[in-house]
Design an enzyme around this catalytic site. Structure first.
Site, short mmCIF file in Angstrom:
data_model
loop_
_atom_site.label_atom_id
_atom_site.label_comp_id
_atom_site.label_asym_id
_atom_site.label_seq_id
_atom_site.Cartn_x
_atom_site.Cartn_y
_atom_site.Cartn_z
N LYS A 196 10.66 35.30 67.16
CA LYS A 196 10.23 34.21 68.04
C LYS A 196 11.50 33.57 68.61
O LYS A 196 12.35 33.10 67.88
CB LYS A 196 9.43 33.19 67.25
CG LYS A 196 9.05 31.97 68.08
CD LYS A 196 8.13 31.05 67.33
CE LYS A 196 7.81 29.82 68.16
NZ LYS A 196 6.86 28.93 67.46
N LYS A 249 7.33 37.01 70.51
CA LYS A 249 6.97 35.89 71.35
C LYS A 249 8.20 35.29 72.02
O LYS A 249 9.22 35.15 71.34
CB LYS A 249 6.31 34.87 70.43
CG LYS A 249 5.99 33.54 70.99
CD LYS A 249 5.38 32.73 69.89
CE LYS A 249 5.01 31.39 70.44
NZ LYS A 249 4.53 30.53 69.40
C1 PBG Z 1 4.81 25.99 66.97
C2 PBG Z 1 4.36 26.94 67.99
C3 PBG Z 1 4.76 26.95 69.33
C4 PBG Z 1 4.01 27.93 69.97
C5 PBG Z 1 3.19 28.51 69.00
N1 PBG Z 1 3.43 27.91 67.78
C6 PBG Z 1 5.70 26.08 70.05
C7 PBG Z 1 7.07 25.94 69.56
O1 PBG Z 1 7.58 26.73 68.78
O2 PBG Z 1 7.70 24.97 69.99
C8 PBG Z 1 4.07 28.24 71.44
C9 PBG Z 1 2.87 28.89 72.03
C10 PBG Z 1 2.79 28.83 73.51
O3 PBG Z 1 3.69 28.36 74.23
O4 PBG Z 1 1.74 29.27 74.03
N2 PBG Z 1 5.41 26.45 65.84
#
Ligand code: PBG
Length: 324
Positions: A196, A249
Protein backbone atom coordinates in the site's frame (compact mmCIF):
# COMPACT_ATOMS: atom_id res chain seq x y z
CA UNK A 1 6.69 -12.95 -40.38
CA UNK A 2 4.65 -10.75 -42.75
CA UNK A 3 2.78 -11.61 -44.94
CA UNK A 4 2.31 -15.15 -43.55
CA UNK A 5 1.43 -13.50 -40.25
CA UNK A 6 -0.96 -10.59 -40.31
CA UNK A 7 -1.95 -9.50 -36.81
CA UNK A 8 -5.07 -7.81 -38.14
CA UNK A 9 -6.59 -11.12 -39.34
CA UNK A 10 -7.99 -11.92 -35.91
CA UNK A 11 -9.48 -8.44 -35.57
CA UNK A 12 -11.73 -8.53 -38.60
CA UNK A 13 -15.09 -8.98 -36.82
CA UNK A 14 -16.53 -8.67 -33.34
CA UNK A 15 -17.19 -12.39 -32.90
CA UNK A 16 -13.62 -13.24 -33.81
CA UNK A 17 -12.25 -10.60 -31.47
CA UNK A 18 -14.45 -12.00 -28.70
CA UNK A 19 -13.13 -15.47 -29.40
CA UNK A 20 -9.49 -14.53 -28.93
CA UNK A 21 -10.00 -12.13 -26.05
CA UNK A 22 -7.50 -12.68 -23.21
CA UNK A 23 -9.17 -10.82 -20.35
CA UNK A 24 -12.74 -10.37 -19.23
CA UNK A 25 -14.66 -9.04 -16.30
CA UNK A 26 -17.61 -10.48 -14.40
CA UNK A 27 -19.59 -9.57 -11.28
CA UNK A 28 -17.62 -12.23 -9.38
CA UNK A 29 -14.46 -10.17 -9.81
CA UNK A 30 -15.67 -7.38 -7.56
CA UNK A 31 -15.36 -6.42 -3.94
CA UNK A 32 -17.71 -3.52 -3.18
CA UNK A 33 -16.39 -1.03 -0.60
CA UNK A 34 -19.13 0.35 1.66
CA UNK A 35 -19.13 3.36 3.99
CA UNK A 36 -21.28 2.89 7.07
CA UNK A 37 -22.67 5.71 9.25
CA UNK A 38 -24.86 5.87 12.37
CA UNK A 39 -28.58 6.61 12.12
CA UNK A 40 -31.56 5.36 10.19
CA UNK A 41 -32.50 6.13 6.60
CA UNK A 42 -29.23 7.98 6.12
CA UNK A 43 -27.91 8.12 2.58
CA UNK A 44 -25.38 10.94 2.26
CA UNK A 45 -23.62 11.51 -1.02
CA UNK A 46 -19.85 11.98 -0.61
CA UNK A 47 -19.07 15.34 -2.17
CA UNK A 48 -15.78 14.28 -3.74
CA UNK A 49 -17.21 10.88 -4.83
CA UNK A 50 -20.34 11.70 -6.85
CA UNK A 51 -22.79 8.79 -6.94
CA UNK A 52 -21.25 7.14 -3.86
CA UNK A 53 -22.83 7.29 -0.42
CA UNK A 54 -22.41 6.84 3.29
CA UNK A 55 -25.22 4.54 4.39
CA UNK A 56 -26.86 3.77 7.72
CA UNK A 57 -27.33 0.13 8.69
CA UNK A 58 -30.86 -0.19 7.26
CA UNK A 59 -29.62 1.01 3.87
CA UNK A 60 -26.46 -1.09 4.13
CA UNK A 61 -28.65 -4.16 4.43
CA UNK A 62 -30.59 -3.19 1.29
CA UNK A 63 -27.41 -2.33 -0.57
CA UNK A 64 -25.72 -5.62 0.24
CA UNK A 65 -28.85 -7.56 -0.79
CA UNK A 66 -28.82 -5.73 -4.09
CA UNK A 67 -25.09 -6.22 -4.63
CA UNK A 68 -25.38 -9.94 -3.93
CA UNK A 69 -28.35 -10.26 -6.29
CA UNK A 70 -26.22 -8.58 -8.97
CA UNK A 71 -23.51 -11.20 -8.51
CA UNK A 72 -21.05 -9.33 -6.27
CA UNK A 73 -19.45 -11.85 -3.91
CA UNK A 74 -17.81 -9.60 -1.34
CA UNK A 75 -18.16 -6.30 0.48
CA UNK A 76 -15.39 -4.38 2.24
CA UNK A 77 -16.65 -2.38 5.20
CA UNK A 78 -15.47 1.01 6.46
CA UNK A 79 -17.13 3.05 9.20
CA UNK A 80 -17.40 6.77 9.80
CA UNK A 81 -17.01 7.38 13.51
CA UNK A 82 -18.07 10.58 15.26
CA UNK A 83 -15.26 12.79 16.58
CA UNK A 84 -16.47 12.32 20.16
CA UNK A 85 -15.56 8.60 19.95
CA UNK A 86 -12.05 9.14 18.64
CA UNK A 87 -8.95 8.87 20.83
CA UNK A 88 -5.29 7.94 20.43
CA UNK A 89 -5.68 4.20 21.05
CA UNK A 90 -8.72 3.71 18.82
CA UNK A 91 -10.63 2.40 21.84
CA UNK A 92 -13.93 2.49 19.97
CA UNK A 93 -12.56 -0.01 17.45
CA UNK A 94 -12.87 -2.71 20.13
CA UNK A 95 -16.40 -1.80 21.23
CA UNK A 96 -18.45 -5.00 20.95
CA UNK A 97 -21.45 -2.87 20.00
CA UNK A 98 -19.50 -0.45 17.80
CA UNK A 99 -20.79 0.54 14.39
CA UNK A 100 -18.50 -1.88 12.56
CA UNK A 101 -19.47 -4.75 14.84
CA UNK A 102 -23.19 -4.01 14.32
CA UNK A 103 -22.71 -3.68 10.56
CA UNK A 104 -21.02 -7.09 10.36
CA UNK A 105 -23.81 -8.73 12.37
CA UNK A 106 -26.52 -7.03 10.31
CA UNK A 107 -25.05 -8.33 7.08
CA UNK A 108 -24.26 -11.77 8.50
CA UNK A 109 -27.83 -12.15 9.73
CA UNK A 110 -29.44 -11.02 6.50
CA UNK A 111 -27.12 -11.98 3.65
CA UNK A 112 -24.97 -14.76 5.15
CA UNK A 113 -23.84 -15.96 1.71
CA UNK A 114 -21.80 -12.87 0.87
CA UNK A 115 -18.15 -12.60 1.90
CA UNK A 116 -17.79 -9.93 4.59
CA UNK A 117 -14.42 -8.18 4.58
CA UNK A 118 -13.55 -5.53 7.14
CA UNK A 119 -10.95 -2.79 7.23
CA UNK A 120 -8.39 -3.18 10.00
CA UNK A 121 -6.60 0.11 10.81
CA UNK A 122 -7.01 2.74 13.50
CA UNK A 123 -7.49 5.83 11.32
CA UNK A 124 -11.30 6.09 11.44
CA UNK A 125 -11.05 5.84 15.24
CA UNK A 126 -7.91 7.91 15.77
CA UNK A 127 -8.14 11.49 16.95
CA UNK A 128 -4.98 12.06 14.90
CA UNK A 129 -6.35 10.39 11.77
CA UNK A 130 -3.38 8.02 11.78
CA UNK A 131 -3.46 4.26 11.28
CA UNK A 132 -1.63 3.58 14.53
CA UNK A 133 -1.02 4.76 18.06
CA UNK A 134 0.80 8.11 18.20
CA UNK A 135 3.56 9.08 20.63
CA UNK A 136 5.70 12.21 20.16
CA UNK A 137 4.37 12.45 16.58
CA UNK A 138 5.66 8.93 15.84
CA UNK A 139 3.35 6.08 14.81
CA UNK A 140 4.14 3.19 17.14
CA UNK A 141 4.40 -0.18 15.44
CA UNK A 142 4.17 -2.98 18.02
CA UNK A 143 1.69 -1.19 20.30
CA UNK A 144 -0.55 -0.73 17.27
CA UNK A 145 -0.30 -4.41 16.31
CA UNK A 146 -1.71 -5.43 19.67
CA UNK A 147 -4.82 -3.33 19.11
CA UNK A 148 -5.18 -4.40 15.48
CA UNK A 149 -5.15 -8.05 16.47
CA UNK A 150 -7.89 -7.48 19.05
CA UNK A 151 -9.84 -5.51 16.47
CA UNK A 152 -9.56 -8.34 13.94
CA UNK A 153 -10.72 -10.88 16.53
CA UNK A 154 -13.65 -8.66 17.44
CA UNK A 155 -14.72 -8.49 13.77
CA UNK A 156 -14.31 -12.23 13.40
CA UNK A 157 -16.47 -12.86 16.47
CA UNK A 158 -19.23 -10.78 14.85
CA UNK A 159 -19.01 -12.82 11.65
CA UNK A 160 -16.38 -11.24 9.40
CA UNK A 161 -15.09 -13.80 6.89
CA UNK A 162 -11.94 -11.90 6.01
CA UNK A 163 -10.14 -9.14 7.86
CA UNK A 164 -8.18 -6.68 5.77
CA UNK A 165 -5.33 -4.88 7.53
CA UNK A 166 -4.68 -1.64 5.63
CA UNK A 167 -2.36 0.00 8.15
CA UNK A 168 1.11 -1.14 6.95
CA UNK A 169 2.58 -1.79 10.41
CA UNK A 170 5.35 -4.42 10.31
CA UNK A 171 4.31 -7.80 11.67
CA UNK A 172 0.60 -7.09 11.87
CA UNK A 173 -0.40 -10.07 9.75
CA UNK A 174 1.40 -12.41 12.16
CA UNK A 175 -0.12 -10.66 15.18
CA UNK A 176 -3.61 -10.96 13.70
CA UNK A 177 -3.12 -14.59 12.60
CA UNK A 178 -1.91 -15.54 16.08
CA UNK A 179 -4.86 -13.86 17.78
CA UNK A 180 -7.32 -15.60 15.46
CA UNK A 181 -5.68 -19.02 15.86
CA UNK A 182 -5.41 -18.73 19.64
CA UNK A 183 -9.14 -18.06 19.85
CA UNK A 184 -10.21 -20.82 17.49
CA UNK A 185 -11.03 -18.55 14.55
CA UNK A 186 -8.96 -20.69 12.25
CA UNK A 187 -11.07 -20.11 9.15
CA UNK A 188 -11.13 -16.32 9.26
CA UNK A 189 -8.94 -15.16 6.39
CA UNK A 190 -6.55 -12.26 6.11
CA UNK A 191 -6.45 -10.07 3.04
CA UNK A 192 -3.35 -8.03 3.59
CA UNK A 193 -2.75 -4.70 1.93
CA UNK A 194 0.73 -5.99 1.18
CA UNK A 195 1.85 -3.12 -0.95
CA UNK A 196 0.00 0.00 0.00
CA UNK A 197 1.62 3.18 -1.20
CA UNK A 198 1.48 6.58 0.49
CA UNK A 199 -0.79 8.10 -2.11
CA UNK A 200 -2.69 11.29 -2.75
CA UNK A 201 -5.28 9.20 -4.56
CA UNK A 202 -6.83 8.49 -1.13
CA UNK A 203 -8.07 12.07 -0.70
CA UNK A 204 -11.78 11.50 -1.41
CA UNK A 205 -11.85 8.43 0.87
CA UNK A 206 -10.56 10.55 3.74
CA UNK A 207 -13.40 13.00 3.02
CA UNK A 208 -15.84 10.09 3.13
CA UNK A 209 -14.68 9.01 6.58
CA UNK A 210 -13.50 12.39 7.83
CA UNK A 211 -10.17 10.71 8.55
CA UNK A 212 -7.54 13.13 7.24
CA UNK A 213 -4.32 12.92 9.25
CA UNK A 214 -4.27 15.72 11.81
CA UNK A 215 -0.53 16.19 11.45
CA UNK A 216 2.10 15.05 8.99
CA UNK A 217 1.44 12.33 6.43
CA UNK A 218 1.51 8.52 6.25
CA UNK A 219 4.94 8.20 4.65
CA UNK A 220 6.59 6.56 7.67
CA UNK A 221 4.36 3.51 7.29
CA UNK A 222 2.85 3.43 3.80
CA UNK A 223 5.27 2.75 0.94
CA UNK A 224 7.23 5.28 -1.08
CA UNK A 225 5.75 5.34 -4.58
CA UNK A 226 9.19 5.56 -6.16
CA UNK A 227 9.85 1.94 -5.19
CA UNK A 228 9.06 -1.36 -6.88
CA UNK A 229 11.29 -4.04 -5.38
CA UNK A 230 10.31 -3.02 -1.88
CA UNK A 231 6.76 -4.16 -2.72
CA UNK A 232 8.02 -7.72 -3.14
CA UNK A 233 9.71 -7.61 0.28
CA UNK A 234 6.53 -6.34 1.90
CA UNK A 235 4.42 -8.98 0.20
CA UNK A 236 6.76 -11.88 0.92
CA UNK A 237 6.75 -10.89 4.57
CA UNK A 238 2.94 -10.85 4.64
CA UNK A 239 2.69 -14.25 2.95
CA UNK A 240 5.18 -15.72 5.43
CA UNK A 241 3.15 -14.27 8.29
CA UNK A 242 -0.02 -15.96 7.03
CA UNK A 243 -1.79 -13.68 4.55
CA UNK A 244 -4.40 -15.52 2.45
CA UNK A 245 -4.90 -12.81 -0.16
CA UNK A 246 -2.57 -9.96 -1.06
CA UNK A 247 -3.86 -6.56 -2.06
CA UNK A 248 -2.09 -3.84 -3.98
CA UNK A 249 -3.23 -0.28 -3.74
CA UNK A 250 -3.84 2.12 -5.52
CA UNK A 251 -4.66 0.50 -8.86
CA UNK A 252 -4.07 2.22 -12.14
CA UNK A 253 -0.75 3.92 -11.42
CA UNK A 254 0.63 0.72 -9.89
CA UNK A 255 -0.07 -1.91 -12.54
CA UNK A 256 3.65 -2.52 -13.01
CA UNK A 257 3.70 -3.66 -9.39
CA UNK A 258 0.61 -5.81 -9.94
CA UNK A 259 2.21 -7.68 -12.82
CA UNK A 260 5.52 -8.08 -11.04
CA UNK A 261 3.85 -9.43 -7.92
CA UNK A 262 1.52 -11.66 -9.93
CA UNK A 263 4.53 -13.28 -11.56
CA UNK A 264 6.12 -14.04 -8.21
CA UNK A 265 3.33 -15.18 -5.87
CA UNK A 266 0.88 -18.07 -5.94
CA UNK A 267 -1.88 -16.79 -3.68
CA UNK A 268 -4.81 -14.65 -4.92
CA UNK A 269 -4.08 -11.05 -5.74
CA UNK A 270 -6.53 -8.19 -5.20
CA UNK A 271 -6.21 -4.66 -6.50
CA UNK A 272 -7.90 -1.65 -4.93
CA UNK A 273 -9.00 0.91 -7.48
CA UNK A 274 -9.12 3.73 -4.96
CA UNK A 275 -11.32 6.74 -4.35
CA UNK A 276 -9.21 9.26 -6.30
CA UNK A 277 -9.33 7.03 -9.37
CA UNK A 278 -13.12 6.95 -9.12
CA UNK A 279 -13.41 10.69 -8.58
CA UNK A 280 -11.15 11.62 -11.50
CA UNK A 281 -13.22 9.59 -13.92
CA UNK A 282 -16.52 10.90 -12.58
CA UNK A 283 -15.29 14.49 -12.82
CA UNK A 284 -13.91 14.22 -16.34
CA UNK A 285 -17.06 12.44 -17.50
CA UNK A 286 -19.25 15.13 -15.98
CA UNK A 287 -17.37 17.71 -18.03
CA UNK A 288 -17.98 15.45 -21.05
CA UNK A 289 -14.26 15.27 -21.67
CA UNK A 290 -14.20 11.48 -21.77
CA UNK A 291 -16.72 8.67 -22.19
CA UNK A 292 -17.47 7.38 -18.69
CA UNK A 293 -18.45 3.81 -19.47
CA UNK A 294 -15.77 3.17 -22.04
CA UNK A 295 -12.97 4.55 -19.90
CA UNK A 296 -14.29 2.70 -16.84
CA UNK A 297 -14.19 -0.62 -18.74
CA UNK A 298 -10.75 0.09 -20.14
CA UNK A 299 -9.37 0.84 -16.69
CA UNK A 300 -10.92 -2.22 -15.07
CA UNK A 301 -9.80 -4.55 -17.83
CA UNK A 302 -6.29 -3.08 -17.50
CA UNK A 303 -6.33 -4.09 -13.85
CA UNK A 304 -7.45 -7.62 -14.74
CA UNK A 305 -4.93 -7.85 -17.57
CA UNK A 306 -2.15 -6.80 -15.19
CA UNK A 307 -2.98 -9.83 -13.05
CA UNK A 308 -5.69 -9.00 -10.51
CA UNK A 309 -7.89 -11.90 -9.42
CA UNK A 310 -10.33 -9.49 -7.82
CA UNK A 311 -10.87 -5.75 -7.73
CA UNK A 312 -12.12 -3.56 -4.93
CA UNK A 313 -13.89 -0.82 -6.86
CA UNK A 314 -16.47 1.89 -6.37
CA UNK A 315 -17.56 1.16 -9.94
CA UNK A 316 -18.82 -2.37 -9.13
CA UNK A 317 -22.49 -1.53 -9.69
CA UNK A 318 -21.86 0.73 -12.69
CA UNK A 319 -19.90 -2.01 -14.44
CA UNK A 320 -22.30 -4.82 -13.70
CA UNK A 321 -25.20 -2.77 -15.03
CA UNK A 322 -23.19 -2.13 -18.15
CA UNK A 323 -22.19 -5.74 -18.84
CA UNK A 324 -25.47 -7.45 -17.96
C1 PBG B 1 -7.19 3.50 5.85
C2 PBG B 1 -7.54 3.29 4.45
C3 PBG B 1 -7.41 4.22 3.41
C4 PBG B 1 -7.96 3.65 2.27
C5 PBG B 1 -8.39 2.38 2.62
N1 PBG B 1 -8.11 2.15 3.96
C6 PBG B 1 -6.90 5.60 3.44
C7 PBG B 1 -5.55 5.86 3.96
O1 PBG B 1 -4.71 4.99 4.07
O2 PBG B 1 -5.31 7.03 4.26
C8 PBG B 1 -8.09 4.34 0.94
C9 PBG B 1 -9.15 3.83 0.03
C10 PBG B 1 -9.53 4.75 -1.08
O3 PBG B 1 -8.93 5.82 -1.30
O4 PBG B 1 -10.48 4.40 -1.79
N2 PBG B 1 -6.29 2.69 6.45
Amino acid sequence: MYPQNRNRRLRTKTALRNLVRESSISPHDFIAPLFVVEGTSVKEEIVSMPGYYRLSLDYIKKEVKQLYSMGVQAVLLFVKVSDSLKDNLGTEALNKEGLMQRAIKEIKNNIPEIVIMTDIALDPYSKYGHDGVVKNKQILNDETNLILSEMALSHSICGADIVAPSDMMDGRVLAIRNALEKNGHVNTGIMSYGAKYASSFYGPFRDALDSNPGFGDKKTYQMDFHNRKEALNEINADINEGADIIMIKPGLSYLDIVREVKNSINIPLAVYQVSGEYSMLKAAAKLEWINHDEVMMEQLISIKRAGANMIASYFAKDVIKLIS
